[in-house]
Write a protein that holds these residues in place. Structure first.
Motif, PDB file in Angstrom:
ATOM      1  N   VAL A 327      63.059  70.626 106.803  1.00 43.41           N
ATOM      2  CA  VAL A 327      62.393  71.781 106.203  1.00 43.41           C
ATOM      3  C   VAL A 327      62.961  72.146 104.831  1.00 43.41           C
ATOM      4  O   VAL A 327      62.271  72.742 103.996  1.00 43.41           O
ATOM      5  CB  VAL A 327      62.441  72.986 107.178  1.00 43.41           C
ATOM      6  CG1 VAL A 327      63.789  73.720 107.105  1.00 43.41           C
ATOM      7  CG2 VAL A 327      61.300  73.950 106.899  1.00 43.41           C
ATOM      8  N   PHE A 328      64.222  71.757 104.561  1.00 45.15           N
ATOM      9  CA  PHE A 328      64.813  72.040 103.243  1.00 45.15           C
ATOM     10  C   PHE A 328      64.787  70.812 102.320  1.00 45.15           C
ATOM     11  O   PHE A 328      65.335  70.872 101.218  1.00 45.15           O
ATOM     12  CB  PHE A 328      66.249  72.541 103.414  1.00 45.15           C
ATOM     13  CG  PHE A 328      66.326  73.958 103.917  1.00 45.15           C
ATOM     14  CD1 PHE A 328      65.996  75.019 103.097  1.00 45.15           C
ATOM     15  CD2 PHE A 328      66.708  74.215 105.229  1.00 45.15           C
ATOM     16  CE1 PHE A 328      66.047  76.328 103.562  1.00 45.15           C
ATOM     17  CE2 PHE A 328      66.770  75.520 105.705  1.00 45.15           C
ATOM     18  CZ  PHE A 328      66.436  76.583 104.867  1.00 45.15           C
ATOM     19  N   ASN A 329      64.140  69.751 102.745  1.00 49.43           N
ATOM     20  CA  ASN A 329      64.033  68.545 101.928  1.00 49.43           C
ATOM     21  C   ASN A 329      62.641  68.511 101.290  1.00 49.43           C
ATOM     22  O   ASN A 329      61.697  67.933 101.831  1.00 49.43           O
ATOM     23  CB  ASN A 329      64.265  67.297 102.792  1.00 49.43           C
ATOM     24  CG  ASN A 329      64.357  66.028 101.960  1.00 49.43           C
ATOM     25  OD1 ASN A 329      63.812  65.948 100.860  1.00 49.43           O
ATOM     26  ND2 ASN A 329      65.041  65.028 102.490  1.00 49.43           N
ATOM     27  N   ASP A 330      62.492  69.155 100.138  1.00 50.89           N
ATOM     28  CA  ASP A 330      61.173  69.264  99.514  1.00 50.89           C
ATOM     29  C   ASP A 330      60.607  67.908  99.106  1.00 50.89           C
ATOM     30  O   ASP A 330      59.388  67.700  99.147  1.00 50.89           O
ATOM     31  CB  ASP A 330      61.246  70.192  98.298  1.00 50.89           C
ATOM     32  CG  ASP A 330      61.479  71.648  98.693  1.00 50.89           C
ATOM     33  OD1 ASP A 330      61.089  72.004  99.825  1.00 50.89           O
ATOM     34  OD2 ASP A 330      62.040  72.409  97.892  1.00 50.89           O
ATOM     35  N   TRP A 331      61.483  66.967  98.718  1.00 53.93           N
ATOM     36  CA  TRP A 331      60.983  65.638  98.357  1.00 53.93           C
ATOM     37  C   TRP A 331      60.318  64.978  99.551  1.00 53.93           C
ATOM     38  O   TRP A 331      59.221  64.413  99.440  1.00 53.93           O
ATOM     39  CB  TRP A 331      62.141  64.768  97.861  1.00 53.93           C
ATOM     40  CG  TRP A 331      61.695  63.368  97.523  1.00 53.93           C
ATOM     41  CD1 TRP A 331      61.231  62.912  96.330  1.00 53.93           C
ATOM     42  CD2 TRP A 331      61.642  62.253  98.438  1.00 53.93           C
ATOM     43  NE1 TRP A 331      60.878  61.580  96.429  1.00 53.93           N
ATOM     44  CE2 TRP A 331      61.121  61.149  97.706  1.00 53.93           C
ATOM     45  CE3 TRP A 331      61.974  62.073  99.777  1.00 53.93           C
ATOM     46  CZ2 TRP A 331      60.938  59.895  98.275  1.00 53.93           C
ATOM     47  CZ3 TRP A 331      61.780  60.821 100.348  1.00 53.93           C
ATOM     48  CH2 TRP A 331      61.269  59.746  99.607  1.00 53.93           C
ATOM     49  N   LEU A 332      60.968  65.052 100.717  1.00 57.49           N
ATOM     50  CA  LEU A 332      60.420  64.432 101.915  1.00 57.49           C
ATOM     51  C   LEU A 332      59.131  65.126 102.353  1.00 57.49           C
ATOM     52  O   LEU A 332      58.141  64.467 102.720  1.00 57.49           O
ATOM     53  CB  LEU A 332      61.453  64.478 103.044  1.00 57.49           C
ATOM     54  CG  LEU A 332      61.047  63.828 104.374  1.00 57.49           C
ATOM     55  CD1 LEU A 332      60.708  62.348 104.165  1.00 57.49           C
ATOM     56  CD2 LEU A 332      62.154  63.992 105.406  1.00 57.49           C
ATOM     57  N   LEU A 333      59.107  66.453 102.303  1.00 60.65           N
ATOM     58  CA  LEU A 333      57.902  67.192 102.686  1.00 60.65           C
ATOM     59  C   LEU A 333      56.722  66.812 101.790  1.00 60.65           C
ATOM     60  O   LEU A 333      55.599  66.629 102.261  1.00 60.65           O
ATOM     61  CB  LEU A 333      58.154  68.701 102.612  1.00 60.65           C
ATOM     62  CG  LEU A 333      59.130  69.278 103.649  1.00 60.65           C
ATOM     63  CD1 LEU A 333      59.371  70.758 103.364  1.00 60.65           C
ATOM     64  CD2 LEU A 333      58.588  69.102 105.070  1.00 60.65           C
ATOM     65  N   ASN A 334      56.966  66.674 100.495  1.00 69.48           N
ATOM     66  CA  ASN A 334      55.894  66.284  99.581  1.00 69.48           C
ATOM     67  C   ASN A 334      55.428  64.857  99.858  1.00 69.48           C
ATOM     68  O   ASN A 334      54.229  64.539  99.724  1.00 69.48           O
ATOM     69  CB  ASN A 334      56.353  66.420  98.125  1.00 69.48           C
ATOM     70  CG  ASN A 334      56.440  67.865  97.687  1.00 69.48           C
ATOM     71  OD1 ASN A 334      55.702  68.722  98.184  1.00 69.48           O
ATOM     72  ND2 ASN A 334      57.347  68.164  96.772  1.00 69.48           N
ATOM     73  N   LYS A 335      56.353  63.984 100.234  1.00 67.20           N
ATOM     74  CA  LYS A 335      55.987  62.617 100.595  1.00 67.20           C
ATOM     75  C   LYS A 335      55.086  62.621 101.822  1.00 67.20           C
ATOM     76  O   LYS A 335      54.057  61.923 101.865  1.00 67.20           O
ATOM     77  CB  LYS A 335      57.261  61.808 100.863  1.00 67.20           C
ATOM     78  CG  LYS A 335      57.026  60.345 101.182  1.00 67.20           C
ATOM     79  CD  LYS A 335      56.571  59.576  99.963  1.00 67.20           C
ATOM     80  CE  LYS A 335      56.516  58.086 100.227  1.00 67.20           C
ATOM     81  NZ  LYS A 335      55.987  57.337  99.069  1.00 67.20           N
ATOM     82  N   PHE A 336      55.457  63.388 102.836  1.00 64.81           N
ATOM     83  CA  PHE A 336      54.622  63.510 104.029  1.00 64.81           C
ATOM     84  C   PHE A 336      53.231  64.032 103.669  1.00 64.81           C
ATOM     85  O   PHE A 336      52.213  63.525 104.151  1.00 64.81           O
ATOM     86  CB  PHE A 336      55.274  64.461 105.043  1.00 64.81           C
ATOM     87  CG  PHE A 336      56.471  63.898 105.755  1.00 64.81           C
ATOM     88  CD1 PHE A 336      56.602  62.541 105.994  1.00 64.81           C
ATOM     89  CD2 PHE A 336      57.475  64.746 106.224  1.00 64.81           C
ATOM     90  CE1 PHE A 336      57.706  62.026 106.663  1.00 64.81           C
ATOM     91  CE2 PHE A 336      58.573  64.250 106.888  1.00 64.81           C
ATOM     92  CZ  PHE A 336      58.689  62.891 107.113  1.00 64.81           C
ATOM     93  N   ARG A 337      53.169  65.071 102.822  1.00 61.84           N
ATOM     94  CA  ARG A 337      51.872  65.661 102.453  1.00 61.84           C
ATOM     95  C   ARG A 337      50.990  64.647 101.741  1.00 61.84           C
ATOM     96  O   ARG A 337      49.770  64.601 101.959  1.00 61.84           O
ATOM     97  CB  ARG A 337      52.085  66.893 101.578  1.00 61.84           C
ATOM     98  CG  ARG A 337      52.696  68.072 102.309  1.00 61.84           C
ATOM     99  CD  ARG A 337      52.704  69.325 101.458  1.00 61.84           C
ATOM    100  NE  ARG A 337      53.515  70.364 102.083  1.00 61.84           N
ATOM    101  CZ  ARG A 337      54.734  70.709 101.693  1.00 61.84           C
ATOM    102  NH1 ARG A 337      55.300  70.097 100.652  1.00 61.84           N
ATOM    103  NH2 ARG A 337      55.392  71.650 102.317  1.00 61.84           N
ATOM    104  N   GLY A 338      51.568  63.844 100.880  1.00 58.52           N
ATOM    105  CA  GLY A 338      50.799  62.808 100.205  1.00 58.52           C
ATOM    106  C   GLY A 338      50.218  61.797 101.179  1.00 58.52           C
ATOM    107  O   GLY A 338      49.063  61.372 101.051  1.00 58.52           O
ATOM    108  N   ASN A 339      51.002  61.414 102.176  1.00 58.28           N
ATOM    109  CA  ASN A 339      50.516  60.480 103.192  1.00 58.28           C
ATOM    110  C   ASN A 339      49.405  61.105 104.033  1.00 58.28           C
ATOM    111  O   ASN A 339      48.418  60.442 104.376  1.00 58.28           O
ATOM    112  CB  ASN A 339      51.670  60.048 104.093  1.00 58.28           C
ATOM    113  CG  ASN A 339      52.701  59.208 103.364  1.00 58.28           C
ATOM    114  OD1 ASN A 339      52.386  58.535 102.387  1.00 58.28           O
ATOM    115  ND2 ASN A 339      53.944  59.257 103.818  1.00 58.28           N
ATOM    116  N   LEU A 340      49.552  62.378 104.357  1.00 55.56           N
ATOM    117  CA  LEU A 340      48.527  63.077 105.131  1.00 55.56           C
ATOM    118  C   LEU A 340      47.233  63.196 104.331  1.00 55.56           C
ATOM    119  O   LEU A 340      46.136  63.089 104.884  1.00 55.56           O
ATOM    120  CB  LEU A 340      49.036  64.462 105.541  1.00 55.56           C
ATOM    121  CG  LEU A 340      50.138  64.445 106.613  1.00 55.56           C
ATOM    122  CD1 LEU A 340      50.897  65.763 106.620  1.00 55.56           C
ATOM    123  CD2 LEU A 340      49.536  64.178 107.989  1.00 55.56           C
TER     124      LEU A 340
END
Length: 378
Positions: A327-340
């Motif tokens: 939840v505090f890893n914004d790079w990873l969250l943005n990567k997930f959102r791009g894949n979604l």
């Protein structure tokens, strides 16, 4: 225009796509009648859609325990007789089933009446209902890459699960404003599906203070009969107020997912389709006792497509640190959102509606359907 009967009751994962399809069919001038169960979740969700026609059909889930087995056969027989009478009155052009125990009676009645049947299977492992009833169907909609061999004459299309039109991605700011959530703090949304999930609810109870200390707000949908509506206020690391919300049912799932930085959830096909639609990263805890372990298969595919992570229920002792790391890893969250976002490209409702119109009209399929392979070629 045509008339359709949609069998979709029993769980939110069956009813929600049925509602989505009915909305799309009605918007194109068709008539749609949705067959649902007598369960509370069906009543709670269907009451939101007074413009649609719902009919409660006698039905019961399958089980080997003697009393459950007897009730299944009794209620399904009642459902068959009920459905035969209903079809005589409605004279639908086609029947659509979304799996579950409300399907059997109307699919059998449709076969007896010569009405074409289409089935939709959303899980990566086709359920008992789909495996058995597909022998009576003319169309089968399956997730990408999933096969059900040995169904001669059955036309198969690979497509996604219809999502209600109200479930759309909102901006984070708009969604949080609607919920009254602090825009400066992280938000974890916990969903146990329409039935709720006791282990997830207990995990929230045991970790709420620690999450608040790190500045993480929590919104937990506990499931009907498994929690009360309420708001708690806990201290953060620097003494700031961090709130958490609990409610047994939510009729604004799209808003919740849009507001969330991260969702913690079971891995029902309906929930995963909504996560994709809202482009919301998730940590999935598959229900380990789901039939044929289908939630595990759903979750693994979601993880492979890059939408989030999977953690076994048996490993939940490590879940809090995993949640905080993500939840505090914004790079990873943005990567997930791009894949979604990539996963959300297909408009599966249009695909299914156009094909059902062909089926109802008796015209040959023209949109890249394929025949299921025979046992010899599978």
């Amino acid at each position: 225009m045509s008339s359709f009967v949609i069998a979709c009751g029993g769980t939110g994962g069956h009813l929600s796509p049925g509602i989505a399809l009915a909305e799309a069919l009605v918007a194109r001038g068709h008539a749609a009648t949705l067959l649902i169960s007598h369960k509370k979740v069906d009543a709670r969700l269907s009451e939101k859609y007074p413009q649609l026609t719902f009919v409660r059909v006698p039905s019961a889930p399958f089980g080997w325990r003697p009393d459950v087995h007897l009730r299944f056969h009794l209620r399904q027989t009642q459902g068959l007789l009920f459905s035969m009478d209903l079809l005589r009155r409605l004279k639908p052009s086609a029947i659509v089933g979304f799996g579950g125990f409300t399907n059997a009676g109307v699919v059998l009645a449709g076969r007896f009446a010569g009405i074409p049947v289409a089935l939709h299977e959303a899980n990566r492992v086709p359920g008992r209902s789909t495996r058995v009833l597909s022998r009576l169907a003319r169309r089968l909609y399956l997730p990408p890459g999933v096969r059900l061999p040995g169904r001669l004459g059955l036309m198969v299309r690979h497509t996604g699960l219809p999502v209600r039109r109200e479930i759309v991605r909102l901006s984070r700011a708009e969604a949080r404003a609607r919920l009254g959530v602090d825009a400066t703090q992280k938000l974890l949304v916990v969903l146990g599906g329409s039935q709720g999930a006791g282990p997830l609810n207990r995990w929230v109870d045991g970790n709420l203070s620690a999450l608040a200390h790190e500045g993480v707000q929590v919104w937990c949908v506990t499931g009907l009969g498994k929690g009360e509506t309420g708001v708690k206020q806990l201290p953060g690391r620097n003494g700031e107020a961090v709130r958490s919300w609990q409610e047994p049912f939510s009729d604004r799932v799209g808003v919740l997912m849009s507001a969330a930085d991260l969702v913690l959830s079971r891995a029902g096909a309906g929930t995963l389709s909504e996560l994709v639609e809202c482009e919301t990263p998730a940590i999935l805890i598959p229900y380990p006792y789901a039939a044929d372990n289908h939630q595990q298969a759903n979750a693994v595919y979601f993880e492979q497509q890059g939408g989030g992570l999977v953690i076994a229920e048996s490993a939940m002792q490590d879940l809090r640190q995993e949640v905080l790391d993500v939840v505090f890893n914004d790079w990873l969250l943005n990567k997930f959102r791009g894949n979604l976002r990539r996963m959300a490209r297909e408009n599966c409702i249009d695909t299914i509606v156009h094909d059902l119109e062909d089926l109802a009209a008796g015209t040959p399929p023209t949109r890249h359907l394929r025949r299921a392979p025979s046992p010899q070629s599978a």
